[in-house]
Structures are given as C-alpha cells and as structure tokens.
Design a protein around this motif. Structure first.
Motif, PDB file in Angstrom:
ATOM      1  N   GLY A  44       0.846  -1.269  -0.053  1.00  0.00           N
ATOM      2  CA  GLY A  44      -0.054  -0.045  -0.054  1.00  0.00           C
ATOM      3  C   GLY A  44       0.737   1.254   0.123  1.00  0.00           C
ATOM      4  N   THR A  45       2.012   1.096  -0.586  1.00  0.00           N
ATOM      5  CA  THR A  45       2.895   2.491  -0.529  1.00  0.00           C
ATOM      6  C   THR A  45       3.032   2.747  -1.901  1.00  0.00           C
ATOM      7  OG1 THR A  45       4.886   0.610  -0.722  1.00  0.00           O
ATOM      8  CG2 THR A  45       4.418   1.502   1.728  1.00  0.00           C
ATOM      9  N   LEU A  46       3.747   4.168  -1.965  1.00  0.00           N
ATOM     10  CA  LEU A  46       3.886   4.541  -3.260  1.00  0.00           C
ATOM     11  C   LEU A  46       5.249   4.001  -3.976  1.00  0.00           C
ATOM     12  CD1 LEU A  46       3.157   8.197  -2.651  1.00  0.00           C
ATOM     13  CD2 LEU A  46       1.557   6.523  -3.957  1.00  0.00           C
ATOM     14  N   PRO A  47       5.289   4.084  -5.336  1.00  0.00           N
ATOM     15  CA  PRO A  47       6.517   3.381  -5.951  1.00  0.00           C
ATOM     16  C   PRO A  47       7.783   4.450  -5.555  1.00  0.00           C
ATOM     17  CG  PRO A  47       4.972   3.439  -7.527  1.00  0.00           C
ATOM     18  CD  PRO A  47       4.390   4.097  -6.508  1.00  0.00           C
ATOM     19  N   GLU A  48       8.791   4.023  -5.367  1.00  0.00           N
ATOM     20  CA  GLU A  48      10.085   4.464  -5.040  1.00  0.00           C
ATOM     21  C   GLU A  48      11.399   4.508  -5.617  1.00  0.00           C
ATOM     22  OE1 GLU A  48      11.427   4.560  -0.878  1.00  0.00           O
ATOM     23  OE2 GLU A  48       9.631   3.099  -0.632  1.00  0.00           O
ATOM     24  N   ASN A  52      20.590   0.198  -3.931  1.00  0.00           N
ATOM     25  CA  ASN A  52      20.462  -1.121  -3.594  1.00  0.00           C
ATOM     26  C   ASN A  52      20.805  -1.456  -1.997  1.00  0.00           C
ATOM     27  OD1 ASN A  52      23.362  -0.383  -3.342  1.00  0.00           O
ATOM     28  ND2 ASN A  52      24.008  -1.983  -5.107  1.00  0.00           N
ATOM     29  N   GLN A  53      21.529  -0.546  -1.297  1.00  0.00           N
ATOM     30  CA  GLN A  53      21.800  -0.914   0.102  1.00  0.00           C
ATOM     31  C   GLN A  53      20.721  -0.733   0.848  1.00  0.00           C
ATOM     32  OE1 GLN A  53      24.602  -2.247   1.282  1.00  0.00           O
ATOM     33  NE2 GLN A  53      25.579  -2.566  -0.594  1.00  0.00           N
ATOM     34  N   ARG A  54      19.813   0.310   0.442  1.00  0.00           N
ATOM     35  CA  ARG A  54      18.605   0.574   1.209  1.00  0.00           C
ATOM     36  C   ARG A  54      17.685  -0.388   1.018  1.00  0.00           C
ATOM     37  NH1 ARG A  54      16.047   2.253   5.650  1.00  0.00           N
ATOM     38  NH2 ARG A  54      14.182   3.164   5.052  1.00  0.00           N
ATOM     39  N   TYR A  55      17.433  -0.869  -0.293  1.00  0.00           N
ATOM     40  CA  TYR A  55      16.460  -1.931  -0.842  1.00  0.00           C
ATOM     41  C   TYR A  55      16.863  -3.109   0.178  1.00  0.00           C
ATOM     42  CZ  TYR A  55      14.149  -5.529  -3.311  1.00  0.00           C
ATOM     43  OH  TYR A  55      13.232  -6.677  -3.535  1.00  0.00           O
ATOM     44  N   ALA A  56      18.055  -3.630   0.249  1.00  0.00           N
ATOM     45  CA  ALA A  56      18.520  -4.884   1.068  1.00  0.00           C
ATOM     46  C   ALA A  56      18.108  -4.820   2.549  1.00  0.00           C
ATOM     47  CB  ALA A  56      19.939  -5.127   0.812  1.00  0.00           C
ATOM     48  N   GLU A  57      18.755  -3.458   2.734  1.00  0.00           N
ATOM     49  CA  GLU A  57      18.306  -3.218   4.554  1.00  0.00           C
ATOM     50  C   GLU A  57      16.800  -3.179   4.769  1.00  0.00           C
ATOM     51  OE1 GLU A  57      18.978  -2.518   8.568  1.00  0.00           O
ATOM     52  OE2 GLU A  57      20.281  -3.333   6.975  1.00  0.00           O
ATOM     53  N   LEU A  58      16.041  -2.835   4.057  1.00  0.00           N
ATOM     54  CA  LEU A  58      14.490  -2.781   4.252  1.00  0.00           C
ATOM     55  C   LEU A  58      13.912  -4.275   4.136  1.00  0.00           C
ATOM     56  CD1 LEU A  58      13.247   0.243   2.260  1.00  0.00           C
ATOM     57  CD2 LEU A  58      13.198  -0.046   4.740  1.00  0.00           C
ATOM     58  N   ARG A  59      14.421  -4.925   3.328  1.00  0.00           N
ATOM     59  CA  ARG A  59      14.181  -6.464   3.149  1.00  0.00           C
ATOM     60  C   ARG A  59      14.637  -7.161   4.496  1.00  0.00           C
ATOM     61  NH1 ARG A  59      12.929  -3.351   0.184  1.00  0.00           N
ATOM     62  NH2 ARG A  59      11.099  -3.386  -0.385  1.00  0.00           N
ATOM     63  N   ARG A  60      15.856  -6.978   5.139  1.00  0.00           N
ATOM     64  CA  ARG A  60      16.399  -7.488   6.057  1.00  0.00           C
ATOM     65  C   ARG A  60      15.642  -7.443   7.303  1.00  0.00           C
ATOM     66  NH1 ARG A  60      18.547  -6.668  10.669  1.00  0.00           N
ATOM     67  NH2 ARG A  60      18.788  -4.364  10.102  1.00  0.00           N
ATOM     68  N   ILE A  61      15.116  -5.891   7.665  1.00  0.00           N
ATOM     69  CA  ILE A  61      14.243  -5.542   8.632  1.00  0.00           C
ATOM     70  C   ILE A  61      12.977  -6.256   8.470  1.00  0.00           C
ATOM     71  CG2 ILE A  61      12.952  -3.801   9.510  1.00  0.00           C
ATOM     72  CD1 ILE A  61      15.385  -1.906   8.779  1.00  0.00           C
ATOM     73  N   ALA A  62      12.204  -6.424   7.326  1.00  0.00           N
ATOM     74  CA  ALA A  62      10.991  -7.036   7.279  1.00  0.00           C
ATOM     75  C   ALA A  62      10.993  -8.551   7.299  1.00  0.00           C
ATOM     76  CB  ALA A  62      10.496  -6.534   5.925  1.00  0.00           C
ATOM     77  N   ALA A 136       0.046 -10.131   9.761  1.00  0.00           N
ATOM     78  CA  ALA A 136       0.810  -9.328  10.912  1.00  0.00           C
ATOM     79  C   ALA A 136       2.036  -9.876  11.106  1.00  0.00           C
ATOM     80  CB  ALA A 136      -0.290  -9.593  11.947  1.00  0.00           C
ATOM     81  N   ILE A 137       2.242 -11.144  10.522  1.00  0.00           N
ATOM     82  CA  ILE A 137       3.825 -11.511  10.577  1.00  0.00           C
ATOM     83  C   ILE A 137       4.734 -10.999   9.982  1.00  0.00           C
ATOM     84  CG2 ILE A 137       2.725 -13.835  11.239  1.00  0.00           C
ATOM     85  CD1 ILE A 137       3.835 -14.925   8.758  1.00  0.00           C
ATOM     86  N   HIS A 138       4.495 -10.153   8.617  1.00  0.00           N
ATOM     87  CA  HIS A 138       5.278  -9.598   7.863  1.00  0.00           C
ATOM     88  C   HIS A 138       5.364  -8.192   8.049  1.00  0.00           C
ATOM     89  CE1 HIS A 138       7.474  -8.014   4.399  1.00  0.00           C
ATOM     90  NE2 HIS A 138       6.893  -9.079   3.655  1.00  0.00           N
ATOM     91  N   ALA A 139       6.742  -7.719   8.920  1.00  0.00           N
ATOM     92  CA  ALA A 139       6.682  -6.348   9.097  1.00  0.00           C
ATOM     93  C   ALA A 139       6.773  -5.335   7.998  1.00  0.00           C
ATOM     94  CB  ALA A 139       8.179  -6.132   9.736  1.00  0.00           C
ATOM     95  N   GLY A 140       6.951  -5.803   6.760  1.00  0.00           N
ATOM     96  CA  GLY A 140       6.879  -4.916   5.440  1.00  0.00           C
ATOM     97  C   GLY A 140       5.492  -4.751   5.253  1.00  0.00           C
ATOM     98  N   ILE A 141       4.698  -5.023   5.550  1.00  0.00           N
ATOM     99  CA  ILE A 141       3.229  -4.877   5.232  1.00  0.00           C
ATOM    100  C   ILE A 141       2.682  -3.797   6.034  1.00  0.00           C
ATOM    101  CG2 ILE A 141       0.877  -5.674   4.623  1.00  0.00           C
ATOM    102  CD1 ILE A 141       1.827  -8.416   4.155  1.00  0.00           C
ATOM    103  N   VAL A 142       1.940  -2.678   5.253  1.00  0.00           N
ATOM    104  CA  VAL A 142       1.365  -1.640   5.981  1.00  0.00           C
ATOM    105  C   VAL A 142      -0.154  -2.089   6.343  1.00  0.00           C
ATOM    106  CG1 VAL A 142       0.171   0.761   5.804  1.00  0.00           C
ATOM    107  CG2 VAL A 142       2.487   0.091   4.783  1.00  0.00           C
ATOM    108  N   LYS A 143      -0.294  -2.111   7.688  1.00  0.00           N
ATOM    109  CA  LYS A 143      -1.535  -2.595   8.098  1.00  0.00           C
ATOM    110  C   LYS A 143      -2.639  -1.824   8.198  1.00  0.00           C
ATOM    111  CE  LYS A 143       1.278  -6.082   9.807  1.00  0.00           C
ATOM    112  NZ  LYS A 143       2.456  -5.910   9.229  1.00  0.00           N
TER     113      LYS A 143
END
Length: 143
Positions: A44-48, A52-62, A136-143
């Motif tokens: 539910g987010t806008l394209p951005e 590449n480092q930021r992309y990988a870090e966001l996936r790691r967190i999620a 709810a188990i996926h930190a990358g999904i906007v609730k």
C-alpha cells in the motif's frame, strides 16, 4: 540459450535465493546502484527510487524473523541490446517462529541493464494476485 538469457536467468534465481538464505549482501549485489521499486500491491505504499543498500536493508528488517521460500517459474525475458525486461511468476512462502504463515502469489516485473558485461536489476514491480495467511507476521506490510 544465449549467454545473456542464461546470465539473466541466473541473476533472477540469485535474487530470489538471497531472500531465503538471508544473504543481504548477495541481494544487494544483484541490483544496480539505484533501483525503482513498486510494491504498492502488497504494502500500500507509493513506488520509489532507492539505493541497492537501502533496498537490502529494508528487506532484512522485514524478513529477518521469518523463514521464506521464493518459488518461481513461468519466466519471460525480452532482450534489447544492453537492456532487458523479465516477468517471473512467484509464490512466496513465509512462516514465523510460532508457525503462522503468509503466502503471496504474485508476478514480478524486472527491468535489467548490462554494464561492463554484468547484468543487474534496476527496477522491481510486484503485482500481487492474492495472499493467504496472517499479514501481521510480515513487518513490511502496511496494516
């Protein structure tokens, strides 16, 4: 199969496998220095545009606390000199430590470019067909 098609197939496989192996440096190495992303169907987010480092870090967190398995097939690749587009049908299986699951059926659309003889992903668009399970188990999904 041409060398370029083979290299792109391998790159797309390495991209998916890096999530399941939690190898974030390997994931980052599959990507151009700046990439366009569109996960609006899932998040539910806008394209951005991001590094590449930021992309990988966001996936790691999620995904760091989830077991995942990216199963892909039905790959279509269109080559145009040093650029390519690929469509890959995927199912992403996710499970947390409590056994809760979230599975997403989707189509990835990748943009790729070849520089200095190496193919890299410069665009990722995920089109979600449906998901089953506990978002709810996926930190990358906007609730």
């Amino acid at each position: 199969m041409s060398a370029d098609l083979h290299a792109i197939q391998n790159l797309l496989a390495r991209f998916a496998n890096s999530f399941d192996l939690k190898d974030w440096d390997f994931l980052s190495a599959c990507l151009a220095s700046s990439i366009h992303t569109d996960y609006s169907d899932l998040r539910g987010t806008l394209p951005e545009q991001m590094s590449n480092q930021r992309y990988a870090e966001l996936r790691r967190i999620a995904l760091q606390d989830l077991q995942t398995h990216h199963l892909s097939g039905n790959t279509e690749i269109e080559l145009n000199d040093d650029a390519a587009n690929a469509k890959v049908s995927s199912i992403i299986f996710r499970k947390n430590k409590d056994g809760q699951t979230l599975h997403t059926h989707c189509l990835y659309q990748f943009g790729l470019s070849k520089s200095s003889g190496q193919w890299l992903i410069n665009s990722i668009v995920q089109k979600v067909f449906w998901s089953d399970g506990q978002t709810a188990i996926h930190a990358g999904i906007v609730k």
